[in-house]
Design an enzyme around this catalytic site. Structure first.
Site, PDB file in Angstrom:
ATOM      1  N   SER A  52      42.160 -13.326 -26.991  1.00 18.21           N
ATOM      2  CA  SER A  52      42.929 -13.534 -25.759  1.00 18.21           C
ATOM      3  C   SER A  52      41.995 -13.962 -24.633  1.00 18.21           C
ATOM      4  O   SER A  52      40.781 -13.785 -24.734  1.00 18.21           O
ATOM      5  CB  SER A  52      43.599 -12.221 -25.362  1.00 18.21           C
ATOM      6  N   GLY A  53      42.578 -14.507 -23.572  1.00 18.85           N
ATOM      7  CA  GLY A  53      41.778 -14.917 -22.420  1.00 18.85           C
ATOM      8  C   GLY A  53      41.826 -16.414 -22.208  1.00 18.85           C
ATOM      9  O   GLY A  53      42.662 -17.114 -22.792  1.00 18.85           O
ATOM     10  N   ALA A 110      34.743 -12.921 -24.358  1.00 21.03           N
ATOM     11  CA  ALA A 110      34.181 -11.639 -23.900  1.00 21.03           C
ATOM     12  C   ALA A 110      33.926 -11.755 -22.404  1.00 21.03           C
ATOM     13  O   ALA A 110      33.779 -12.858 -21.870  1.00 21.03           O
ATOM     14  CB  ALA A 110      32.885 -11.325 -24.633  1.00 21.03           C
ATOM     15  N   LYS A 121      34.828  -6.146 -23.137  1.00 20.43           N
ATOM     16  CA  LYS A 121      36.048  -6.939 -23.259  1.00 20.43           C
ATOM     17  C   LYS A 121      37.202  -6.184 -22.597  1.00 20.43           C
ATOM     18  O   LYS A 121      37.110  -5.001 -22.354  1.00 20.43           O
ATOM     19  CB  LYS A 121      36.373  -7.208 -24.734  1.00 20.43           C
ATOM     20  N   GLY A 124      41.267  -9.032 -19.360  1.00 24.27           N
ATOM     21  CA  GLY A 124      42.676  -9.443 -19.319  1.00 24.27           C
ATOM     22  C   GLY A 124      43.596  -8.353 -19.868  1.00 24.27           C
ATOM     23  O   GLY A 124      44.789  -8.601 -20.086  1.00 24.27           O
ATOM     24  N   GLU A 130      42.663  -6.510 -29.606  1.00 19.56           N
ATOM     25  CA  GLU A 130      41.482  -7.337 -29.933  1.00 19.56           C
ATOM     26  C   GLU A 130      40.525  -6.583 -30.837  1.00 19.56           C
ATOM     27  O   GLU A 130      39.981  -7.132 -31.789  1.00 19.56           O
ATOM     28  CB  GLU A 130      40.753  -7.742 -28.647  1.00 19.56           C
TER      29      GLU A 130
HETATM   30  O1  R5P Z   1      41.464  -8.793 -22.261  1.00 19.61           O
HETATM   31  C1  R5P Z   1      40.947  -9.888 -22.323  1.00 19.61           C
HETATM   32  C2  R5P Z   1      39.942 -10.264 -23.300  1.00 19.61           C
HETATM   33  O2  R5P Z   1      39.063  -9.264 -23.681  1.00 19.61           O
HETATM   34  C3  R5P Z   1      39.227 -11.586 -23.044  1.00 19.61           C
HETATM   35  O3  R5P Z   1      38.771 -12.027 -24.285  1.00 19.61           O
HETATM   36  C4  R5P Z   1      38.055 -11.462 -22.093  1.00 19.61           C
HETATM   37  O4  R5P Z   1      38.507 -10.950 -20.862  1.00 19.61           O
HETATM   38  C5  R5P Z   1      37.368 -12.823 -21.864  1.00 19.61           C
HETATM   39  O5  R5P Z   1      38.261 -13.690 -21.273  1.00 19.61           O
HETATM   40  P1  R5P Z   1      37.880 -15.169 -20.830  1.00 19.61           P
HETATM   41  O6  R5P Z   1      37.779 -15.989 -22.069  1.00 19.61           O
HETATM   42  O7  R5P Z   1      39.005 -15.581 -19.938  1.00 19.61           O
HETATM   43  O8  R5P Z   1      36.580 -15.074 -20.088  1.00 19.61           O
END
Ligand code: R5P
Length: 256
Positions: A52-53, A110, A121, A124, A130
């Site tokens: 996710s993210g 991450a 992590k 989000g 995850e």
């Molecule tokens: O809860 C969210 C997840 O752990 C995401 O993988 C993490 O926050 C990284 O997100 P992004 O790819 O937006 O940096």
């Protein structure tokens, strides 16, 4: 006066364009890491965990491209509502851990990665699913941009360690953590809604803002054993490889 006004406008435009450029740079670093990960680790017939993210979006786009161009045949297991939507909207095959309890690979973003491969992590709010999906995978690949690269956890990510908790336990859990480990465990509030953020599992998130360096495996175990804690956003000894997109367009790959 007119000149001063124009000057102010010009300065504002210059500032906006710096922000835009750095955002573009970040997105392009995320994209490169995500595409490299998909091209390196994903092949026909695999069961693939989808994180996710914002970075995972580029990985799913690349999977969809490969499905069209080379008929890539995989099944995808989501880690969140967002991941489920991404899989469906990109025409990939959605399945679950009931059908595929053992996955070939999971790919995820991450918030921070330290020099010992410990991850934070859950920025989000999706950490629990995850971690379940990553644990079910033989290989766990982490993707991100250069801002995630850290020597010590907390050097770059300032929002703390996310901890998913059962709602009624939030205050005793926060007190327990603060008493033993110091820092502040703050209830994460929702945006565009009054009250706390609610996870995909119907729980709350505490963001534990810590001080100094820690033995993260012990910290994770201590927090996890507090009644009411569902999961921590500390991913210790889980990542097989970390791929980070750099400012110059290259991808830094660190393999354990
Ligand atoms: O809860 C969210 C997840 O752990 C995401 O993988 C993490 O926050 C990284 O997100 P992004 O790819 O937006 O940096």
């Amino acid at each position: 006066m007119l000149c001063a006004g124009v000057g102010r406008t010009l300065r504002f435009v210059a500032k906006m364009s710096t922000i835009d450029t750095s955002k573009e740079l970040l997105n392009s670093a995320k994209r490169e890491a995500a595409r490299t990960a998909v091209d390196t680790y994903i092949s026909n017939g695999q069961a693939v965990g989808i994180g996710s993210g914002s970075t995972i979006v580029y990985a799913v786009e690349r999977l969809a491209e490969r499905k069209k161009s080379e008929n890539l045949d995989i099944v995808c297991i989501p880690t969140s509502f967002q991941a489920q939507e991404l899989i469906i909207n990109n025409g990939l095959t959605l399945t679950d851990l009931d059908r595929y309890p053992s996955l070939d690979v999971a790919i995820d973003g991450a918030d921070e990665v330290d020099r010992n491969f410990v991850l934070i992590k859950g920025g989000g709010g999706c950490l629990t699913q995850e971690k379940i999906v990553a644990t079910a995978a033989k290989t766990f690949i982490v993707i991100g941009d250069y801002t995630k690269d850290s020597s010590e956890l907390g050097d770059r990510w300032k929002r703390g360690v996310p901890i998913e908790v059962i709602p009624m336990a939030r205050i005793p859990v926060a007190a327990h953590i603060e008493k033993k480990l110091g820092g502040n465990a703050e209830l994460r509030m929702a945006k565009s809604k009054m009250g706390p953020l609610v996870t995909d599992n119907g729980n709350f998130i505490l963001d534990w803002k810590f001080n100094g360096s820690h033995d993260w495996a012990s910290v994770h175990k201590f927090i996890k054993l507090i009644p009411g804690v569902v999961e921590t956003g500390l991913f210790v000894d889980m990542a097989s490889a970390v791929l980070l997109g750099m400012k110059d367009g290259s991808v830094k790959k660190i393999v354990r």
